[in-house]
Motif scaffolding. Structure first.
Motif, PDB file in Angstrom:
ATOM      1  N   ASP A   1      15.564   1.881   3.259  1.00  0.00           N
ATOM      2  CA  ASP A   1      15.997   2.921   4.208  1.00  0.00           C
ATOM      3  C   ASP A   1      16.307   2.356   5.587  1.00  0.00           C
ATOM      4  OD1 ASP A   1      13.234   3.492   5.953  1.00  0.00           O
ATOM      5  OD2 ASP A   1      12.887   2.724   3.943  1.00  0.00           O
TER       6      ASP A   1
ATOM      7  N   THR B   1       0.825  -1.207   0.000  1.00  0.00           N
ATOM      8  CA  THR B   1       0.000   0.000   0.000  1.00  0.00           C
ATOM      9  C   THR B   1       0.860   1.258   0.000  1.00  0.00           C
ATOM     10  OG1 THR B   1      -1.694  -1.215   1.193  1.00  0.00           O
ATOM     11  CG2 THR B   1      -1.892   1.173   1.199  1.00  0.00           C
ATOM     12  N   THR B   2       1.897   1.248   0.810  1.00  0.00           N
ATOM     13  CA  THR B   2       2.788   2.412   0.878  1.00  0.00           C
ATOM     14  C   THR B   2       3.442   2.657  -0.481  1.00  0.00           C
ATOM     15  OG1 THR B   2       3.240   1.727   3.152  1.00  0.00           O
ATOM     16  CG2 THR B   2       4.598   3.498   2.279  1.00  0.00           C
TER      17      THR B   2
HETATM   18  P1  GTP Z   1      -0.939  -5.331   4.053  1.00  0.00           P
HETATM   19  O1  GTP Z   1      -1.861  -4.539   3.165  1.00  0.00           O
HETATM   20  O2  GTP Z   1      -1.403  -5.418   5.453  1.00  0.00           O
HETATM   21  O3  GTP Z   1      -0.588  -6.666   3.496  1.00  0.00           O
HETATM   22  O4  GTP Z   1       0.446  -4.525   4.155  1.00  0.00           O
HETATM   23  P2  GTP Z   1       1.190  -3.756   3.009  1.00  0.00           P
HETATM   24  O5  GTP Z   1       2.079  -4.671   2.273  1.00  0.00           O
HETATM   25  O6  GTP Z   1       0.256  -2.923   2.226  1.00  0.00           O
HETATM   26  O7  GTP Z   1       2.174  -2.827   3.854  1.00  0.00           O
HETATM   27  P3  GTP Z   1       1.987  -1.298   4.211  1.00  0.00           P
HETATM   28  O8  GTP Z   1       2.203  -0.477   3.003  1.00  0.00           O
HETATM   29  O9  GTP Z   1       0.742  -1.118   4.974  1.00  0.00           O
HETATM   30  O10 GTP Z   1       3.264  -1.090   5.130  1.00  0.00           O
HETATM   31  C1  GTP Z   1       3.421  -1.795   6.351  1.00  0.00           C
HETATM   32  C2  GTP Z   1       4.294  -0.995   7.262  1.00  0.00           C
HETATM   33  O11 GTP Z   1       5.592  -0.866   6.702  1.00  0.00           O
HETATM   34  C3  GTP Z   1       3.799   0.417   7.487  1.00  0.00           C
HETATM   35  O12 GTP Z   1       4.033   0.780   8.827  1.00  0.00           O
HETATM   36  C4  GTP Z   1       4.652   1.251   6.567  1.00  0.00           C
HETATM   37  O13 GTP Z   1       4.823   2.562   6.996  1.00  0.00           O
HETATM   38  C5  GTP Z   1       5.952   0.487   6.588  1.00  0.00           C
HETATM   39  N1  GTP Z   1       6.723   0.679   5.355  1.00  0.00           N
HETATM   40  C6  GTP Z   1       6.302   0.509   4.090  1.00  0.00           C
HETATM   41  N2  GTP Z   1       7.284   0.788   3.224  1.00  0.00           N
HETATM   42  C7  GTP Z   1       8.338   1.142   3.944  1.00  0.00           C
HETATM   43  C8  GTP Z   1       9.676   1.554   3.621  1.00  0.00           C
HETATM   44  O14 GTP Z   1      10.102   1.639   2.456  1.00  0.00           O
HETATM   45  N3  GTP Z   1      10.513   1.827   4.653  1.00  0.00           N
HETATM   46  C9  GTP Z   1      10.106   1.742   5.951  1.00  0.00           C
HETATM   47  N4  GTP Z   1      10.997   2.009   6.881  1.00  0.00           N
HETATM   48  N5  GTP Z   1       8.871   1.364   6.294  1.00  0.00           N
HETATM   49  C10 GTP Z   1       7.991   1.074   5.308  1.00  0.00           C
END
Ligand code: GTP
Ligand code: MG
Length: 370
Positions: free
Chosen positions: A190, A94-95
């Motif tokens: 990062d 998602t991010t």
């Molecule tokens: P689900 O939808 O639950 O499967 O998760 P997702 O894969 O969509 O992950 P999401 O984007 O929600 O990120 C999960 C956590 O990782 C969040 O707290 C984000 O802020 C963190 N996060 C995502 N990308 C990065 C990154 O590049 N660096 C850091 N340090 N944290 C990250």
């Protein structure tokens, strides 16, 4: 544009022409044995006999070499790739989707992107890319289960501090089964604990071998958090898209797949559609899954009203008589009456199927009580 007569179709389906004619009458189409049929009509009849709508399947199973309305190669135009992001929970899907969208949206458009839409487009080096924002692996599981293939390229997100996890493997399996090329985005670069080499090492087990190690899988190190590597990722996606030679004919009636749909209090049924070929216009009669209607309004991914949408474009439409399901196929029609007839025929068949399923269940229930 019909390329099969009623008689031809009957022969392909191994049925009597009279049976086909009866079915056509039920759909409101009066046709004689030698009459040419429209593509949609052929598909609906074929579907009635359990032959899927999807063109290749349709062609294969019926063994029709007269490919229905095959596109003239001259009419094919390059289209944007449709990209899905997959990966393990919390690895940053998602991010990453948000980061791509926000880094690539121009000032004036920024206002529009606060609203949620299940798919969006960005531009990189004057080329468009379409991203599907499907929760989890829905794009592959739900949609593929329904015969819809919408993804051209998969971005496999693997957190550099966590490595290959169970859903990473699942994602690889889905992408491989669908024969969709995979680009690996090693995310969270990062972080202090990021270890991209370990990710590469672990993925070799799944035949995802980086070019540096003699393989042909593209790996891009990114940070969805600070934007590192996002441009490179987009460039790599465009590179793969070019190799895949993704094309579609924009000069015909539209068909494609439902990305998501819901009932909106004010606007009624709202569906996000991904146009896969042809061009869709406001005012077009349309059949979407078991629903039908006439496109009342079309809104693009940044909340602007648009009048038409071509291949690989996601748009939200209103004007349907009910809420279709994600993964449903849609087709636009020239003739409103025909759209309604097909829509109603499909709906009544769906109701019938449901009824027969319900009665089956209750009989089973009955036996389980004994
Ligand atoms: P689900 O939808 O639950 O499967 O998760 P997702 O894969 O969509 O992950 P999401 O984007 O929600 O990120 C999960 C956590 O990782 C969040 O707290 C984000 O802020 C963190 N996060 C995502 N990308 C990065 C990154 O590049 N660096 C850091 N340090 N944290 C990250
Ligand atoms: Mg998520």
């Amino acid at each position: 544009s019909g390329t099969l007569t009623v008689g031809d179709l009957a022969e392909k389906l191994n049925k009597d022409s009279s049976e086909i004619i009866k079915k056509l009458m039920f759909l409101g189409v009066m046709a004689t044995k030698n009459e040419d049929l429209e593509k949609e009509t052929i598909e609906l009849i074929a579907e009635d006999y359990g032959v899927e709508v999807e063109e290749e399947v349709f062609v294969d199973e019926l063994g029709i070499e007269t490919q229905v309305e095959e596109d003239d190669p001259d009419q094919l135009e390059e289209r944007p790739p449709v990209v899905t992001i997959m990966g393990h929970v919390d690895h940053g899907k998602t991010t990453l989707l948000d980061a791509i969208r926000h880094t690539k949206v121009t000032e004036g458009e920024a206002g529009g992107i606060t609203q949620h839409i299940g798919a969006y487009q960005v531009t990189e080096n004057d080329k468009k890319l379409t991203f599907l924002d499907t929760p989890g692996h829905a794009a592959f599981t739900t949609m593929r289960a329904r015969g819809a293939q919408v993804t051209d390229i998969t971005v496999l997100v693997v957190a550099a501090d966590d490595g290959v996890m169970p859903q990473t493997k699942e994602a690889i399996n889905h992408a491989k089964a669908a024969e969709v090329p995979i680009i690996v985005a090693v995310n969270k670069m990062d972080k202090e604990s990021a270890n991209p080499d370990r990710v590469m090492q672990e993925l070799t087990e799944f035949e995802l071998v980086p070019e540096a190690w003699g393989g042909d899988t593209i790996f891009v190190n990114v940070s969805a958090l600070n934007g590192e590597g996002i441009d490179e990722l987009l460039e790599m996606l465009l590179l793969v898209a070019e190799v895949e030679e993704l094309k579609a004919n924009p000069n015909k009636r539209a068909r494609g797949t439902v990305v998501e749909a819901e009932l909106d209090k004010g606007r009624g049924p709202v569906a996000t559609l991904l146009v896969q070929e042809g061009t869709m216009n406001v005012g077009d009669p349309i059949v979407v899954g078991n629903m039908h209607g006439k496109i009342r309004a079309m809104v693009n991914d940044i909340g602007r009203r648009v009048k038409s949408a071509g291949p690989s474009t996601p748009v939200e439409i209103t004007g349907l008589n009910g809420v279709p399901q994600a993964g449903d196929q849609f087709v636009t029609f020239e003739d409103e009456k025909k759209a309604r007839q097909f829509g109603e025929a499909r709906a009544s068949r769906a109701r019938e199927e449901e009824r027969s399923q319900t009665s089956k269940v209750s009989i089973d229930d009955l036996f389980s009580q004994i």
